[in-house]
Design a protein around this motif. Structure first.
Motif: not given
Ligand code: TPP
Ligand code: MG
Length: 773
Positions: A162-163, A190, A192-195
């Motif tokens: 996602d990032a 994907d 996952n709201r994390q970078s």
């Protein structure tokens, strides 16, 4: 491209998801904690990024993908791809155990270095996504030109972190893809709201949705898995609460698990949450709350099966970074590694016996086993790494255009026009492209002859209205020029896709891209990416340098020869004369088709200069090797002028003027600093392998007296040539351009930047001074 769905075996796919999560984690664990380390460096790897995607990849590779589909895998999920091939029998245990080791499987999927078939290399985030759109355009081109059968067409899939969606090159590509009506794409986020550093901004899903939808994409959100969706359907208040939970809060709760979810729901919703929580213990609650769409096999297979048409589709699959691992959801988990105790606990929880970690089906028992075996057998993806596709194109001799005065840029246009008129296999395989500088880089005549490519016909309104114009811009699906908007990154990504057409589609094209030399910098990472994958093309950068005169500093390029000096996979040629250019273009075509070849970058000029009368061809091999004596040095000459490109007339004039006073003064025409440099370092290395051959530059300079002075001259950063003094220990006076250019006549500019005749004379004098004293 599969157009109909196969009934999914959900249990077997779920078992494969678990297996891939374990194997990808174990590959990384082995490299870091089991394999002996000789240098004490952390090996690294991304267990959390892999775990986030194993369900998506299981559903794709073991269910949805067809034999012609091509996938760009998110760089940090590389181990999952290798684990898939291991299960399929197309990757060895040795390679898995040598992850990130010398000669082992690469950290990020690599077309050229990995032993498994990798459709697109990835690593520099964003680029692997965009290239899929251009590959789809190339597929359309080949189909329209009768070079690819309908049944051999595939879908292009990008698996996206996602990032990565912050990378601007994705949106440049999205706009271009829309203009070209691109189809057959699945981009799967994907989410996952994390970078790497943090949890990502809230509310971005809606924005992505709108951006893609406005470019004609179907967007599909896979937010909750079936179990969680069913539970939430019965508890509206919890659903509303969860829908609005900030990403950071959600990640923290996913990390903390069931007890924390319970406490938070109770605190936020009170009685409204009680009914939802009542029937679940903490473990069940934790599992339920991480039942997101991207981990739910039914949700994933349903979504893929419903998108079998050719509408470009963005799937936003909600996931947990590090799903199933001890650091699931933790904001610092990007490079997190399980310690041995945790890895062993994971193994035990999977039902895998100690020592059995690498056995492909260990831990898969009961009903799922037969299903898993059946899926492995039935997988339609290509398992073998095919040899690269080269060696098909007959390259005719490319004659130099005639004319006493010529500019290399104009000569390039003439050469292409002549090729077009002569016709033949090579001409038919050429595809040209340019980011809105087709006319000003002299491709216009070629395009008039060969036409613009558009999948759907587009009339030339000006021509229909009988308005006189030098350019015929009607487009058909038989055209051979792909016009791009002004986004140089897109140019390089299209060149990358065109330059891999042999590998991707079994049909080699000969791509030629033109742009303005200074704007190479605009797409530099994409150019590097194209070279990294060993895509083959001819890049014609024109015009260049302060020789561009009145155009001024914003368009005058200074450092591209230095860029080329450090760019693997790309050969820089900078001709002064049209006959050199013709030889270089012929060589560039040969290099496109040679397994040991590379891409070529031509740096050309709009300056028309007097051509040489040549009576024989002996200069040619030198020009293709990087340089030749344009004026031979005398025996034991004490000095030489070393010049490149469009300012050769100044070098020739200075030579004429100085030759009488400095007997034996030579003039070395450099045509490729990067070839000369490569040859030099290769010769140095060969000294140690016992097979020493002097390099071309050493042989050229050996004609001079030891310690002779060199005046190097180029319309570029002087370091492009000044290094030549280090080869045999010659003193150097480097002339070139080091400050930003400006507008002016050539005489003004050459004098101001000291690359004119006077500067050469002064530099030669200074070099000779110590000898005279
Ligand atoms: C162009 C570029 N810049 C920076 C990086 C370093 N980097 C690697 S992964 C990553 C963030 C990945 O986050 P995401 O795409 O969401 O993937 P995830 O691991 O969360 O699945 C960054 C910044 C890179 N690989 N490429
Ligand atoms: Mg992410």
């Amino acid at each position: 491209m599969p157009t109909t769905a196969i009934k999914p075996d959900i249990d077997a796919l779920a078992a494969l998801d678990d297996k891939l999560r374990f194997l990808s984690a174990w590959i990384i664990h082995h490299a870091n904690n089991v394999r002996p380390s000789s240098d004490g460096l952390k090996v690294g790897g991304h267990q959390a990024s892999c775990a986030s995607m194993t369900a998506i990849m299981a559903a794709l590779y073991f269910h949805a993908l067809g034999p012609n589909d091509r996938v760009a895998v998110k760089p940090h999920a590389g181990p999952v791809l290798h684990a898939i091939h291991y299960l399929l029998g197309s990757q060895t245990l040795e390679q898995l155990q040598n992850f990130r080791g010398f000669g082992g499987m690469q950290s990020y999927p690599s077309r050229t270095k990995d032993k498994i078939p990798v459709d697109f290399s990835t690593g520099s985030v964003g680029l692997g996504i965009a290239i899929t759109a251009f590959a789809s355009l190339v597929q359309d081109y080949l189909t329209a030109h009768g070079k690819l059968a309908e049944e051999d067409r595939g879908r292009f899939v990008a698996l996206i972190g996602d990032a990565e969606l912050d990378e601007g090159n994705i949106y440049e590509c999205l706009i271009e893809a829309y203009k070209h009506d691109i189809r057959g794409l699945w981009w799967i986020v994907d989410y996952n709201r994390q970078s790497l550093d943090a949890t990502s901004a809230d509310r971005m899903f809606e924005r992505f949705d709108e951006i893609f939808a406005s470019c004609g994409w179907r967007t599909v959100e896979l937010r909750y898995g079936k179990r969680l969706a069913a539970a939430l359907a019965k508890h509206r208040a919890v659903r509303d609460w969860l829908d609005n939970l900030p990403n950071a809060d959600s990640a923290a709760l996913l990390y903390q698990g069931g007890a924390a979810w319970r406490a938070r729901i109770t605190a936020d919703l009170g009685k409204q949450g009680a009914a939802f929580l009542k029937s679940l213990d903490d473990a069940e609650l934790g599992a339920l709350m991480s039942n997101l769409g991207g981990h739910c096999m039914e949700t994933l297979t349903e979504a893929f099966d419903a998108a079998m048409d050719d509408v470009p589709t963005l799937f936003v699959a909600w996931t947990v970074k590090g799903f199933g691992l001890p650091f699931a959801g933790h904001k610092d988990n990007h490079s997190g590694l399980m310690n041995p105790t945790q890895a062993h606990a994971m193994r035990d929880a999977m039902g895998i016996a100690e020592g059995d970690e690498w056995s492909p089906l260990a831990g898969i028992g009961g009903n799922a086993r037969a299903g898993v075996e059946a899926l492995i057998d039935a997988t339609r993806i290509r398992r073998d790494k095919r040899p690269r596709d080269f060696g098909r194109i007959a390259i005719p001799a490319i004659p130099a255009p005639s004319g006493d005065e010529q500019a290399t840029q104009a000569a390039f246009g003439r050469i292409l026009l002549d090729l077009s008129r002569a016709g033949g296999d090579l001409a038919d395989r050429i595809v040209t492209t340019s980011p809105d500088v087709t006319v000003s880089t002299n491709l216009g005549a070629w395009v008039n002859q060969r036409g613009l490519f558009k999948r759907r016909e587009m009339a030339d309104v000006f021509a229909q209205a009988k308005i006189p114009s030098a350019q015929k811009w009607s487009a058909t699906n038989q055209g051979q020029h792909i016009e791009l908007g002004i986004a140089e990154s897109n140019l390089f990504l299209l060149l990358a896709a065109l330059g891999l057409s042999g590998d991707l589609f079994g049909e080699r094209l000969v791509p030629i891209g033109t742009l303005y030399d200074p704007f190479i910098a605009r797409g530099l990472d994409s150019l590097n990416y194209a070279c990294y994958q060993d895509a083959r093309f001819l890049l014609v950068a024109t015009p260049s340098g302060i020789t561009l005169g009145p155009e001024g500093g914003a368009h005058q390029s200074i450092n591209p020869p230095l860029i080329a000096l450090g760019q693997p996979g790309l050969r820089h040629y900078e001709p002064a004369f049209a006959d050199e250019l013709a030889a270089m273009i012929e060589e560039a075509f040969r290099l496109i088709d040679d397994p040991a070849g590379e891409s070529t970058y031509l740096r050309l000029s709009t300056r028309s200069i007097a051509q040489l009368e040549r009576t024989e061809d002996s200069w040619k091999s030198g020009a293709l090797a990087g340089g030749y004596w344009l004026r031979e040095p005398g025996p034991n000459a004490e000095a030489a002028i070393v010049a490149m490109g469009a300012i050769m007339p100044e070098a020739l004039a200075a030579h004429d003027e100085l030759a009488a006073d400095i007997p034996g003064l030579g003039l070395l025409a450099v045509t490729s600093p990067n070839l000369l440099h490569r040859g030099w370092t290769a010769a140095q290395a060969s000294r140690w392998s016992g097979n020493h051959q002097p390099s071309h530059i050493e042989t050229l300079l050996a004609r001079l007296a030891p310690g002779a002075g060199l005046v190097t001259l180029c319309d570029a950063a002087p370091a492009s040539l000044s290094w030549i003094g280090g080869v045999l220990g010659n003193r150097v006076a480097p002339l070139g351009v080091e400050r930003f250019g400006q507008t002016g006549t050539l005489a003004d500019l050459y004098a101001a930047y000291r690359i004119d005749g006077a500067a050469i004379t002064e530099a030669v004098a200074e070099l000779l001074l110590p000898f005279r004293m």
